[in-house]
Design an enzyme around this catalytic site. Structure first.
Site, PDB file in Angstrom:
ATOM      1  N   LYS A   1       0.832  -1.205   0.000  1.00  0.00           N
ATOM      2  CA  LYS A   1       0.000   0.000   0.000  1.00  0.00           C
ATOM      3  C   LYS A   1       0.868   1.255   0.000  1.00  0.00           C
ATOM      4  O   LYS A   1       1.680   1.460   0.900  1.00  0.00           O
ATOM      5  CB  LYS A   1      -0.917  -0.008   1.230  1.00  0.00           C
TER       6      LYS A   1
ATOM      7  N   LYS B  91     -10.274  12.086   9.291  1.00  0.00           N
ATOM      8  CA  LYS B  91      -9.715  11.627  10.569  1.00  0.00           C
ATOM      9  C   LYS B  91      -9.668  12.788  11.561  1.00  0.00           C
ATOM     10  O   LYS B  91      -9.642  13.947  11.145  1.00  0.00           O
ATOM     11  CB  LYS B  91      -8.278  11.123  10.348  1.00  0.00           C
TER      12      LYS B  91
ATOM     13  N   ASP C 118       1.314   6.148   5.744  1.00  0.00           N
ATOM     14  CA  ASP C 118       0.368   5.182   5.178  1.00  0.00           C
ATOM     15  C   ASP C 118       0.896   4.555   3.879  1.00  0.00           C
ATOM     16  O   ASP C 118       0.203   3.782   3.231  1.00  0.00           O
ATOM     17  CB  ASP C 118      -0.990   5.855   4.942  1.00  0.00           C
TER      18      ASP C 118
ATOM     19  N   ASP D 298     -12.509   6.389   4.731  1.00  0.00           N
ATOM     20  CA  ASP D 298     -11.184   6.170   5.332  1.00  0.00           C
ATOM     21  C   ASP D 298     -10.726   4.716   5.145  1.00  0.00           C
ATOM     22  O   ASP D 298      -9.587   4.381   5.449  1.00  0.00           O
ATOM     23  CB  ASP D 298     -11.225   6.545   6.824  1.00  0.00           C
TER      24      ASP D 298
ATOM     25  N   ARG E 249      -8.099  -0.841   1.071  1.00  0.00           N
ATOM     26  CA  ARG E 249      -8.620  -1.989   0.308  1.00  0.00           C
ATOM     27  C   ARG E 249      -9.078  -1.580  -1.084  1.00  0.00           C
ATOM     28  O   ARG E 249      -9.053  -2.369  -2.018  1.00  0.00           O
ATOM     29  CB  ARG E 249      -9.747  -2.673   1.105  1.00  0.00           C
TER      30      ARG E 249
HETATM   31 ZN    ZN Z   1      -5.015   4.398   4.824  1.00  0.00          ZN
HETATM   32 MN    MN Z   2      -7.656   5.269   5.732  1.00  0.00          MN
END
Ligand code: ZN
Ligand code: MN
Length: 398
Positions: free
Chosen positions: A247, A259, A270, A329, A333
């Site tokens: 990712k 968030k 991330d 969020d 996926r």
């Molecule tokens: Zn994320």
């Molecule tokens: Mn997220």
């Protein structure tokens, strides 16, 4: 020089002490050093030694010595050396166990690299240590042991370089490390390497492939998404590759399901799954592993733009399945599913997907072990064993 909790030295340490006519054991008799892992004591100007300093390093109990334990004790020692006046050091192999040299020497390189790692690219004025540790040697007992030790050092260096690359990419802020930046870094790795080819798909190309899920995330951001594809061909032609999918979400604000502000800066991390894949491919290429490996990194930002995904939106992935997005969020996926479908064209022997997928993983496991889920127990067991061997553990979840 390693010292165990009972005050005894490693076999090479004993040899050194004999050559120094018992000066080390004489110091140890004072019991200033407990021998607990990571404790240290310096001896200056031992008679008969060219080195100015001799550092005793606690290794814990003798029977629980392992490359991991050794590595973490050395990390403390190297940190101290890096801040002392010593610019080079020699580590004594701590075990005369057969076949142990390779693992201990590799743990040494790993520890040295981790101990001196600093991220200073973005500082206007860096403050490096005055006399940093520049060189580390590894002492083995016999000529016969040189081959595995040298092999460990070259492997260790390749792995340390890959790790450092992954850490640097992770630490760079989101305004610098964008999807385009990640793609450029990956492409730079491929340059001039015969066995490594890197290609990057742009949004137009992804649209043609029907990656509606991945592109729906990127629509909320002004930075164009990239699909980074790194093919390392060190194995036999035609042997099925291992696919690593990581990712590469370079900043995750959560999108419209935004968030909380606290610690949101950490969402630059991330993309650590993607950075791990890029670093791993770099290490595979540097070690010239006899394997075929393909690394796929879908990269995007997740921001709340007027064109961003909204809760309740329904998108269609490359596999043709529709997805209702209830929380924007949960974008990981959405970008990974299209990358996983894309991976099918390589007919991989195995697919390993690495992602900062959800904070729930830290709720369940804390921040030491990675959560591992698998539909193939043999592969899961191999990954668990590899994590335990290198001290970067995974924990299997149902
Ligand atoms: Zn994320
Ligand atoms: Mn997220």
């Amino acid at each position: 020089v390693g010292v165990f909790e009972n005050g005894s030295l490693t076999p090479l340490g004993e040899q050194l002490d004999a050559a120094l006519k018992g000066q080390i054991n004489k110091v140890l008799r004072h019991r200033d050093l407990s021998g607990k892992p990571g404790t240290t004591q310096l001896i200056y100007d031992a008679k008969g030694m060219h080195a100015a300093r001799l550092m005793l390093v606690g290794l814990g109990e003798k029977k629980s010595l392992s490359p991991n334990r050794f590595g973490s004790a050395l990390r403390t020692a190297f940190k101290q050396l890096n801040e002392s006046g010593a610019t080079d050091a020699v580590v004594l192999n701590p075990s005369d166990e057969k076949d142990a040299i390779y693992r201990y020497a590799r743990a040494t390189v790993d520890a040295a690299s981790a101990a001196v790692y600093r991220f200073e690219q973005c500082k206007s004025e860096g403050k490096p240590p005055k006399r940093p540790l520049k060189k580390v040697g590894y002492l083995v007992a016999s000529r016969r042991q040189l081959t595995p030790a040298q092999r460990a050092l070259s492997h260790g260096e390749a792995i340390a370089d890959g790790t450092r690359l992954a850490k640097d990419l992770a630490n760079l802020p989101g305004n610098i490390c964008t999807p385009s930046y990640l793609a450029q870094e990956a492409q730079a790795l491929g340059r001039g390497k015969r066995k490594l080819s890197v290609s990057v798909l742009n949004e137009k190309q992804m649209e043609r492939l029907g990656m509606g899920s991945l592109l729906s995330v990127s629509r909320g951001s002004r930075q164009p998404a990239k699909l980074i594809v790194m093919e390392y061909k060190g194995g036999k032609a035609g042997s099925k590759p291992v696919a690593l999918v990581g990712k590469g979400l370079t900043f995750d604000a959560g999108g419209i399901s935004i968030k909380p502000a606290a610690a949101m800066d950490e969402m630059k991390y991330d993309m650590c799954g993607g950075a791990s894949v890029i670093g791993t491919i770099a290490a595979c290429a540097a070690m010239e592993l006899p394997l075929n490996v393909v690394g796929i990194v879908p990269s995007s930002e997740n921001l709340p733009d007027g064109d961003a995904n909204k809760p309740g939106d329904i998108v269609t992935s490359m596999s043709g399945q529709t997805i209702e997005i209830l929380n924007t969020d949960a974008e990981g996926r959405l970008i990974l599913c299209d990358a996983l479908t894309y991976a099918e064209r390589f007919e991989p022997a195995a697919v390993i997907d690495i992602a900062t997928l959800t904070g729930a993983c830290i709720v369940a496991l804390g921040d030491q072990a990675s959560g591992l889920m698998a539909n193939d127990q043999k592969l899961a067991d191999e990954l668990l064993a590899a994590g335990t061997a290198c001290g970067d553990r995974a924990w299997q979840l149902p």
